[in-house]
Design a protein around this motif. Structure first.
Motif, PDB file in Angstrom:
ATOM      1  N   ALA A   1     -16.087 -18.471  -6.725  1.00  0.00           N
ATOM      2  CA  ALA A   1     -16.589 -18.410  -8.106  1.00  0.00           C
ATOM      3  C   ALA A   1     -15.858 -17.360  -8.937  1.00  0.00           C
ATOM      4  CB  ALA A   1     -18.097 -18.147  -8.103  1.00  0.00           C
ATOM      5  N   ARG A   2     -15.665 -16.170  -8.357  1.00  0.00           N
ATOM      6  CA  ARG A   2     -15.030 -15.107  -9.138  1.00  0.00           C
ATOM      7  C   ARG A   2     -13.567 -15.422  -9.430  1.00  0.00           C
ATOM      8  NH1 ARG A   2     -15.738 -10.675  -4.378  1.00  0.00           N
ATOM      9  NH2 ARG A   2     -14.084 -11.344  -2.962  1.00  0.00           N
ATOM     10  N   VAL A   3     -12.912 -16.165  -8.529  1.00  0.00           N
ATOM     11  CA  VAL A   3     -11.522 -16.558  -8.768  1.00  0.00           C
ATOM     12  C   VAL A   3     -11.441 -17.547  -9.926  1.00  0.00           C
ATOM     13  CG1 VAL A   3      -9.465 -17.606  -7.745  1.00  0.00           C
ATOM     14  CG2 VAL A   3     -10.982 -16.199  -6.333  1.00  0.00           C
TER      15      VAL A   3
ATOM     16  N   GLU B   1     -10.260 -19.249 -15.526  1.00  0.00           N
ATOM     17  CA  GLU B   1     -10.692 -19.895 -16.772  1.00  0.00           C
ATOM     18  C   GLU B   1     -10.581 -18.954 -17.963  1.00  0.00           C
ATOM     19  OE1 GLU B   1     -14.391 -21.852 -16.877  1.00  0.00           O
ATOM     20  OE2 GLU B   1     -13.895 -23.300 -15.299  1.00  0.00           O
ATOM     21  N   LYS B   2     -10.818 -17.678 -17.722  1.00  0.00           N
ATOM     22  CA  LYS B   2     -10.700 -16.706 -18.808  1.00  0.00           C
ATOM     23  C   LYS B   2      -9.258 -16.608 -19.293  1.00  0.00           C
ATOM     24  CE  LYS B   2     -11.881 -11.914 -19.959  1.00  0.00           C
ATOM     25  NZ  LYS B   2     -12.461 -10.637 -19.440  1.00  0.00           N
TER      26      LYS B   2
ATOM     27  N   LEU C   1       4.531 -25.722  -5.963  1.00  0.00           N
ATOM     28  CA  LEU C   1       3.343 -25.748  -6.807  1.00  0.00           C
ATOM     29  C   LEU C   1       3.726 -25.706  -8.276  1.00  0.00           C
ATOM     30  CD1 LEU C   1       1.072 -23.204  -4.890  1.00  0.00           C
ATOM     31  CD2 LEU C   1       0.956 -25.700  -4.805  1.00  0.00           C
ATOM     32  N   SER C   2       2.904 -26.312  -9.110  1.00  0.00           N
ATOM     33  CA  SER C   2       3.088 -26.229 -10.556  1.00  0.00           C
ATOM     34  C   SER C   2       2.829 -24.799 -11.008  1.00  0.00           C
ATOM     35  CB  SER C   2       2.127 -27.185 -11.266  1.00  0.00           C
ATOM     36  OG  SER C   2       0.788 -26.704 -11.133  1.00  0.00           O
ATOM     37  N   PRO C   3       3.290 -24.413 -12.199  1.00  0.00           N
ATOM     38  CA  PRO C   3       3.025 -23.051 -12.683  1.00  0.00           C
ATOM     39  C   PRO C   3       1.535 -22.728 -12.746  1.00  0.00           C
ATOM     40  CG  PRO C   3       4.733 -24.061 -14.001  1.00  0.00           C
ATOM     41  CD  PRO C   3       4.205 -25.142 -13.099  1.00  0.00           C
ATOM     42  N   ALA C   4       0.713 -23.697 -13.174  1.00  0.00           N
ATOM     43  CA  ALA C   4      -0.729 -23.445 -13.245  1.00  0.00           C
ATOM     44  C   ALA C   4      -1.309 -23.220 -11.846  1.00  0.00           C
ATOM     45  CB  ALA C   4      -1.425 -24.608 -13.930  1.00  0.00           C
TER      46      ALA C   4
ATOM     47  N   GLN D   1      -2.063 -16.859  -7.242  1.00  0.00           N
ATOM     48  CA  GLN D   1      -1.958 -15.405  -7.411  1.00  0.00           C
ATOM     49  C   GLN D   1      -3.338 -14.753  -7.462  1.00  0.00           C
ATOM     50  OE1 GLN D   1       0.363 -14.862 -10.955  1.00  0.00           O
ATOM     51  NE2 GLN D   1       2.312 -14.854  -9.865  1.00  0.00           N
ATOM     52  N   LEU D   2      -4.245 -15.376  -8.189  1.00  0.00           N
ATOM     53  CA  LEU D   2      -5.605 -14.845  -8.279  1.00  0.00           C
ATOM     54  C   LEU D   2      -6.334 -14.949  -6.947  1.00  0.00           C
ATOM     55  CD1 LEU D   2      -6.679 -16.190 -11.790  1.00  0.00           C
ATOM     56  CD2 LEU D   2      -6.197 -13.815 -11.163  1.00  0.00           C
TER      57      LEU D   2
END
Length: 323
Positions: free
Chosen positions: A117-119, A124-125, A286-289, A295-296
């Motif tokens: 959830a925190r990831v 999303e932020k 992987l795509s950039p997104a 990373q997160l």
């Protein structure tokens, strides 16, 4: 070798790709198979290209095909040109993808419940325009979703295989959540041999954690009685609270505060530790997104404080008949 604009205007990327395939394999037949066309159609394309350029590109004999000196020049130019085009298209896609797009992942239930959830909130932020699809799956289904490319990547256990690539994110020790009425010790650990003498509550056979437990008990010539098995860790916790048996759980799945009726003991002799990893197919990019979300995950999946579980647990007293 130079080409005038009238000549290069009639060239296209697919034709250059076919030309390079022939040059690479020294074979019209092999190139035709790669592009799913007939050999005669590919030969006609190259003849037309040679007519346009006014030069032969291949030496042809009954036994082999190889480039002429002019063909070598064209091959070098074509490789550079295609690399430039691919690089430019990739930059364009990456620029659009990081602003809008879609990331899909599959995740083991215990990690999804405790750490995901925190990831996702942090992602999303940063990138509100990107859609995220999450599939909560046990290990067998998780690996299948990665294998079929139904998701960009998975978050789950490390297993012995050459098919997937694993990037460890977290080491997660296994604990037993034991009803106090089954305990005769004040220690905070429990041996696997002692544990197998109790009725056990375990996750389903489709989970890697269950397979780890079964493999380790076989190695130690131990066996255990399964009172109940479930797919969700929270169900095991409630069953242990009801006194139905000792629940085998990864540390991340333990409640912040255990019930007065149960006590969490780390399994030792041997210690059972699962590795949680980022899972992709070998060679997959992987795509950039997706890469930003990864990373997160590296930053936020581990928890150095471990939420202070051990400090907040109630002290264990001598066994009382609470169940």
């Amino acid at each position: 070798m130079q080409f005038n604009p009238a000549t290069t205007a009639n060239l296209n990327l697919k034709l250059l790709q076919t030309f390079l395939l022939i040059a690479e394999h020294n074979s019209f037949r092999a190139a035709a198979e790669k592009v799913f066309r007939s050999q005669s159609a590919v030969s006609a394309q190259i003849r037309h290209l040679e007519e346009q350029l006014g030069i032969p590109l291949f030496h042809r004999t009954t036994r082999r095909v190889h480039l002429t000196s002019e063909g070598l020049q064209l091959a070098e130019c074509a490789k550079r040109a295609l690399l430039e085009v691919e690089s430019g298209l990739r930059l364009i896609r990456e620029s659009a993808d990081i602003r809008r797009g879609r990331v899909s992942l599959s995740c083991s239930p215990t990690i999804a419940e405790a750490r995901l959830a925190r990831v996702l909130a942090a992602f999303e932020k940063e990138h509100p325009g990107i859609e995220i699809a999450v599939r909560e799956l046990t290990s067998e289904a998780l690996f299948e979703s990665v294998r079929r490319r139904e998701v960009d990547f998975g978050i789950g256990p490390v297993v012995e295989t050459t098919e997937f690539q694993f990037e460890p994110l977290l080491e997660d020790a296994l604990y037993a959540l034991v009803p106090r009425c089954l305990l005769t010790t004040t220690r905070d650990t429990i041996s696997l041999a002692t544990l197998t003498n109790m009725p056990l509550l375990v996750l389903s056979a489709a989970t890697a954690l269950r397979r780890m437990l079964e493999a380790t008990t076989r190695e130690r010539n131990l066996s255990f009685t399964t009172r109940y098995e479930f797919a969700q860790a929270q169900t095991l916790i409630s069953m242990a609270d009801a006194g139905l048996g000792a629940a085998i759980l990864p540390r991340v799945a333990l409640p912040l505060r255990t019930s007065p009726k149960t006590h969490a003991l780390r399994i030792v002799n041997p210690p059972l530790i699962r590795q949680v990893a980022l899972i992709t197919l070998k060679g997959q990019s992987l795509s950039p997104a997706s890469a930003r979300l990864v990373q997160l995950l590296r930053q936020l999946i581990p928890d150095p404080l471990e939420r202070g579980r051990l400090a907040r647990r109630p002290k264990l007293k001598r066994a009382k008949k609470l169940c």
